[in-house]
Design a protein around this motif. Structure first.
Motif, PDB file in Angstrom:
ATOM      1  N   GLN A 185       0.860  -1.177   0.000  1.00 35.22           N
ATOM      2  CA  GLN A 185       0.000   0.000   0.000  1.00 35.22           C
ATOM      3  C   GLN A 185       0.901   1.234   0.000  1.00 35.22           C
ATOM      4  N   PRO A 186       0.535   2.269  -0.747  1.00 38.94           N
ATOM      5  CA  PRO A 186       1.379   3.473  -0.748  1.00 38.94           C
ATOM      6  C   PRO A 186       1.387   4.145   0.626  1.00 38.94           C
ATOM      7  N   LEU A 187       2.527   4.706   0.971  1.00 40.20           N
ATOM      8  CA  LEU A 187       2.641   5.454   2.218  1.00 40.20           C
ATOM      9  C   LEU A 187       1.950   6.792   2.044  1.00 40.20           C
ATOM     10  N   GLU A 188       1.133   7.146   3.022  1.00 40.50           N
ATOM     11  CA  GLU A 188       0.417   8.412   2.954  1.00 40.50           C
ATOM     12  C   GLU A 188       1.403   9.565   2.801  1.00 40.50           C
ATOM     13  N   GLU A 189       1.044  10.532   1.965  1.00 44.65           N
ATOM     14  CA  GLU A 189       1.901  11.694   1.751  1.00 44.65           C
ATOM     15  C   GLU A 189       2.184  12.423   3.058  1.00 44.65           C
ATOM     16  N   ALA A 190       1.218  12.456   3.957  1.00 42.37           N
ATOM     17  CA  ALA A 190       1.392  13.140   5.240  1.00 42.37           C
ATOM     18  C   ALA A 190       2.497  12.511   6.084  1.00 42.37           C
ATOM     19  N   LEU A 191       2.861  11.254   5.791  1.00 40.97           N
ATOM     20  CA  LEU A 191       3.916  10.565   6.531  1.00 40.97           C
ATOM     21  C   LEU A 191       5.281  10.686   5.857  1.00 40.97           C
ATOM     22  N   ARG A 192       5.327  11.311   4.717  1.00 40.47           N
ATOM     23  CA  ARG A 192       6.600  11.525   4.008  1.00 40.47           C
ATOM     24  C   ARG A 192       7.176  12.873   4.444  1.00 40.47           C
ATOM     25  N   VAL A 193       7.681  12.861   5.666  1.00 41.29           N
ATOM     26  CA  VAL A 193       8.189  14.076   6.297  1.00 41.29           C
ATOM     27  C   VAL A 193       9.631  13.830   6.753  1.00 41.29           C
ATOM     28  N   PRO A 194      10.359  14.900   7.096  1.00 43.99           N
ATOM     29  CA  PRO A 194      11.751  14.717   7.529  1.00 43.99           C
ATOM     30  C   PRO A 194      11.927  13.716   8.669  1.00 43.99           C
ATOM     31  N   ALA A 195      10.977  13.645   9.582  1.00 38.38           N
ATOM     32  CA  ALA A 195      11.095  12.727  10.723  1.00 38.38           C
ATOM     33  C   ALA A 195      11.067  11.257  10.300  1.00 38.38           C
ATOM     34  N   THR A 196      10.433  10.948   9.176  1.00 34.09           N
ATOM     35  CA  THR A 196      10.352   9.553   8.734  1.00 34.09           C
ATOM     36  C   THR A 196      11.360   9.244   7.624  1.00 34.09           C
ATOM     37  N   LYS A 197      12.063  10.266   7.158  1.00 31.37           N
ATOM     38  CA  LYS A 197      13.041  10.058   6.085  1.00 31.37           C
ATOM     39  C   LYS A 197      14.273   9.350   6.648  1.00 31.37           C
ATOM     40  N   VAL A 198      14.781   8.395   5.881  1.00 32.16           N
ATOM     41  CA  VAL A 198      15.942   7.619   6.306  1.00 32.16           C
ATOM     42  C   VAL A 198      17.177   8.179   5.622  1.00 32.16           C
TER      43      VAL A 198
END
Length: 136
Positions: free
Chosen positions: A34-47
């Motif tokens: 399932q695609p990751l919600e755009e709202a979760l594509r933030v600096p805190a979740t970036k690897v």
């Protein structure tokens, strides 16, 4: 230490004859997520440490890990899917007990990923382990 879903993936990989077929299988695993919600594509979740852009959203629900992720690279999306199969549903102690390098080696991934992809995979594993350690 691997769960039944990961053991099934290992069996699938053993059935595939060559690395190109295995590579395609990894990519298909990523496409099936399932695609990751755009709202979760933030600096805190970036690897950090990945050549491509990678986001992992990990949390513990009922004491068990659940994480989703996304990448702008197809093979990396597939690696995220493989890590989800390996780790999702485990307790924090179980996550920390997994020898991810050995488990990924069972799929032949250690020998067939570029140095950049291997570094990115290590960074994703480290993020999952850090999240698990914080949950303890």
């Amino acid at each position: 230490m691997a769960n039944a879903a990961f053991e099934e993936l290992v069996e699938d990989f053993e059935f595939l004859e060559d690395w190109e077929d295995r590579y395609r299988h990894v990519i298909e695993q990523g496409k099936a997520m399932q695609p990751l919600e755009e709202a979760l594509r933030v600096p805190a979740t970036k690897v950090d440490g990945c050549a491509s852009q990678v986001w992992l959203h990990a949390q513990f629900e009922g004491g068990r890990l659940h994480f989703d992720g996304a990448s702008d690279a197809m093979i990396v999306s597939g690696l995220i899917a493989v890590l989800r199969i390996l780790y999702n549903g485990l307790t924090s102690a179980e996550v920390l007990a997994v020898d991810a390098r050995a488990e990924m080696g069972r799929l032949g991934l250690n020998d067939h990923l570029s140095a950049q992809r291997s570094n990115g995979l290590r960074a994703m594993i480290e993020r999952i382990r850090e999240t698990s350690a914080q949950a303890q």
